[in-house]
Scaffold this motif. Sequence first.
Motif, PDB file in Angstrom:
ATOM      1  N   SER A  98       5.881   7.791  -9.077  1.00  0.00           N
ATOM      2  CA  SER A  98       4.727   8.671  -9.311  1.00  0.00           C
ATOM      3  C   SER A  98       3.439   7.858  -9.443  1.00  0.00           C
ATOM      4  N   LEU A  99       3.242   6.971  -8.514  1.00  0.00           N
ATOM      5  CA  LEU A  99       2.094   6.072  -8.589  1.00  0.00           C
ATOM      6  C   LEU A  99       0.785   6.834  -8.463  1.00  0.00           C
ATOM      7  N   LYS A 100      -0.211   6.309  -9.174  1.00  0.00           N
ATOM      8  CA  LYS A 100      -1.549   6.902  -9.189  1.00  0.00           C
ATOM      9  C   LYS A 100      -2.561   5.865  -8.699  1.00  0.00           C
ATOM     10  N   PRO A 101      -3.703   6.321  -8.199  1.00  0.00           N
ATOM     11  CA  PRO A 101      -4.728   5.358  -7.764  1.00  0.00           C
ATOM     12  C   PRO A 101      -5.113   4.372  -8.867  1.00  0.00           C
ATOM     13  N   GLU A 102      -5.077   4.804 -10.118  1.00  0.00           N
ATOM     14  CA  GLU A 102      -5.433   3.904 -11.215  1.00  0.00           C
ATOM     15  C   GLU A 102      -4.379   2.838 -11.490  1.00  0.00           C
TER      16      GLU A 102
ATOM     17  N   LEU B 258       0.848  -1.186   0.000  1.00  0.00           N
ATOM     18  CA  LEU B 258       0.000   0.000   0.000  1.00  0.00           C
ATOM     19  C   LEU B 258       0.887   1.241   0.000  1.00  0.00           C
ATOM     20  N   VAL B 259       0.602   2.162  -0.891  1.00  0.00           N
ATOM     21  CA  VAL B 259       1.394   3.378  -0.996  1.00  0.00           C
ATOM     22  C   VAL B 259       0.468   4.541  -1.342  1.00  0.00           C
ATOM     23  N   GLN B 260       0.849   5.724  -0.928  1.00  0.00           N
ATOM     24  CA  GLN B 260       0.063   6.910  -1.267  1.00  0.00           C
ATOM     25  C   GLN B 260       0.357   7.355  -2.696  1.00  0.00           C
ATOM     26  N   ALA B 261      -0.594   8.031  -3.278  1.00  0.00           N
ATOM     27  CA  ALA B 261      -0.393   8.574  -4.612  1.00  0.00           C
ATOM     28  C   ALA B 261       0.857   9.450  -4.638  1.00  0.00           C
TER      29      ALA B 261
ATOM     30  N   ARG C 115       2.050  -9.254 -26.008  1.00  0.00           N
ATOM     31  CA  ARG C 115       0.890 -10.153 -26.062  1.00  0.00           C
ATOM     32  C   ARG C 115       0.969 -11.216 -24.967  1.00  0.00           C
ATOM     33  N   SER C 116      -0.029 -11.263 -24.118  1.00  0.00           N
ATOM     34  CA  SER C 116       0.002 -12.207 -23.008  1.00  0.00           C
ATOM     35  C   SER C 116       0.035 -13.656 -23.487  1.00  0.00           C
ATOM     36  N   ARG C 117      -0.519 -13.936 -24.651  1.00  0.00           N
ATOM     37  CA  ARG C 117      -0.537 -15.327 -25.141  1.00  0.00           C
ATOM     38  C   ARG C 117       0.848 -15.816 -25.552  1.00  0.00           C
ATOM     39  N   GLU C 118       1.798 -14.895 -25.632  1.00  0.00           N
ATOM     40  CA  GLU C 118       3.160 -15.277 -25.996  1.00  0.00           C
ATOM     41  C   GLU C 118       4.047 -15.435 -24.762  1.00  0.00           C
ATOM     42  N   TYR C 119       3.416 -15.468 -23.605  1.00  0.00           N
ATOM     43  CA  TYR C 119       4.111 -15.771 -22.352  1.00  0.00           C
ATOM     44  C   TYR C 119       3.589 -17.097 -21.841  1.00  0.00           C
ATOM     45  N   ASP C 120       4.485 -17.984 -21.434  1.00  0.00           N
ATOM     46  CA  ASP C 120       4.001 -19.307 -21.042  1.00  0.00           C
ATOM     47  C   ASP C 120       4.147 -19.608 -19.554  1.00  0.00           C
ATOM     48  N   TYR C 121       4.830 -18.773 -18.813  1.00  0.00           N
ATOM     49  CA  TYR C 121       4.917 -18.972 -17.373  1.00  0.00           C
ATOM     50  C   TYR C 121       4.578 -17.669 -16.663  1.00  0.00           C
ATOM     51  N   TRP C 122       3.802 -17.802 -15.574  1.00  0.00           N
ATOM     52  CA  TRP C 122       3.294 -16.649 -14.837  1.00  0.00           C
ATOM     53  C   TRP C 122       3.510 -16.826 -13.347  1.00  0.00           C
ATOM     54  N   GLY C 123       3.758 -15.709 -12.671  1.00  0.00           N
ATOM     55  CA  GLY C 123       3.807 -15.736 -11.220  1.00  0.00           C
ATOM     56  C   GLY C 123       2.420 -15.682 -10.627  1.00  0.00           C
ATOM     57  N   GLN C 124       2.370 -15.710  -9.300  1.00  0.00           N
ATOM     58  CA  GLN C 124       1.076 -15.738  -8.607  1.00  0.00           C
ATOM     59  C   GLN C 124       0.494 -14.345  -8.418  1.00  0.00           C
ATOM     60  N   GLY C 125       1.310 -13.330  -8.631  1.00  0.00           N
ATOM     61  CA  GLY C 125       0.843 -11.956  -8.530  1.00  0.00           C
ATOM     62  C   GLY C 125       1.145 -11.334  -7.182  1.00  0.00           C
ATOM     63  N   THR C 126       1.291 -10.024  -7.187  1.00  0.00           N
ATOM     64  CA  THR C 126       1.478  -9.260  -5.960  1.00  0.00           C
ATOM     65  C   THR C 126       0.588  -8.023  -6.018  1.00  0.00           C
ATOM     66  N   GLN C 127      -0.082  -7.735  -4.920  1.00  0.00           N
ATOM     67  CA  GLN C 127      -1.051  -6.651  -4.890  1.00  0.00           C
ATOM     68  C   GLN C 127      -0.364  -5.310  -4.699  1.00  0.00           C
ATOM     69  N   VAL C 128      -0.731  -4.362  -5.533  1.00  0.00           N
ATOM     70  CA  VAL C 128      -0.302  -2.966  -5.382  1.00  0.00           C
ATOM     71  C   VAL C 128      -1.559  -2.118  -5.205  1.00  0.00           C
ATOM     72  N   THR C 129      -1.596  -1.370  -4.112  1.00  0.00           N
ATOM     73  CA  THR C 129      -2.731  -0.498  -3.830  1.00  0.00           C
ATOM     74  C   THR C 129      -2.214   0.915  -3.633  1.00  0.00           C
ATOM     75  N   VAL C 130      -2.758   1.847  -4.415  1.00  0.00           N
ATOM     76  CA  VAL C 130      -2.347   3.241  -4.347  1.00  0.00           C
ATOM     77  C   VAL C 130      -3.526   4.052  -3.826  1.00  0.00           C
ATOM     78  N   SER C 131      -3.343   4.679  -2.687  1.00  0.00           N
ATOM     79  CA  SER C 131      -4.417   5.467  -2.092  1.00  0.00           C
ATOM     80  C   SER C 131      -4.315   6.923  -2.535  1.00  0.00           C
ATOM     81  N   SER C 132      -5.459   7.564  -2.632  1.00  0.00           N
ATOM     82  CA  SER C 132      -5.481   8.960  -3.097  1.00  0.00           C
ATOM     83  C   SER C 132      -5.362   9.938  -1.940  1.00  0.00           C
TER      84      SER C 132
END
Length: 124
Positions: free
Chosen positions: A85-89, A11-14, A107-124
Motif C-alpha cells: 500500500s505504498l504512498k507517494p510520501e 518505481l511503483v505506483q501508489a 535511534r540511528s546513533r545506535e547503529y554502526d554499519y549502514w548500506g549505500q541505500g536503494t531508491q524507492v519512488t512512488v508515483s501518484s
Amino acid sequence: QVQLVESGGGLVQAGGSLRLSCAASARTFSSRAMGWFRRAPGKEREFVAALSWTGDNQFYADSVKGRFTISRDNAKNTVYLQMNSLKPEDTAVYYCAQAQSILVTTRSREYDYWGQGTQVTVSS
C-alpha cells in the motif's frame, strides 16, 4: 568490516508493493538487531522499522505501521522490508543498518554499519 548491500528499490505506483532486501557480509549478523531507515528529498533521515536478532520483536514508525513488514533470514544473512500500500510520501532512499548489539532500537546513533541505500519512488 561489515558490508550491507540493499536491493529491490524502484518505481511503483501508489497502492503498489515492493520488497527490499539487505544482504550482510558479517558473521555477526545473526547476533545483531537490524533496522531500516529512509531519507526523503529535503528531509532528515528517519526510522522506518527494526527487529531483534531473533526476529521476534519488531518496531515500526507510525507512518508505516500496518503497511510495512520487517523480517530476517539469519541463515542467509539477509533482512527484508516488505512494503505494501505504498504512498507517494514513502518516496525516499531506504537504508538498512546493523545495530551495535542485540537490542532493538529506533535511534540511528545506535547503529554502526549502514548500506549505500536503494531508491524507492512512488508515483501518484
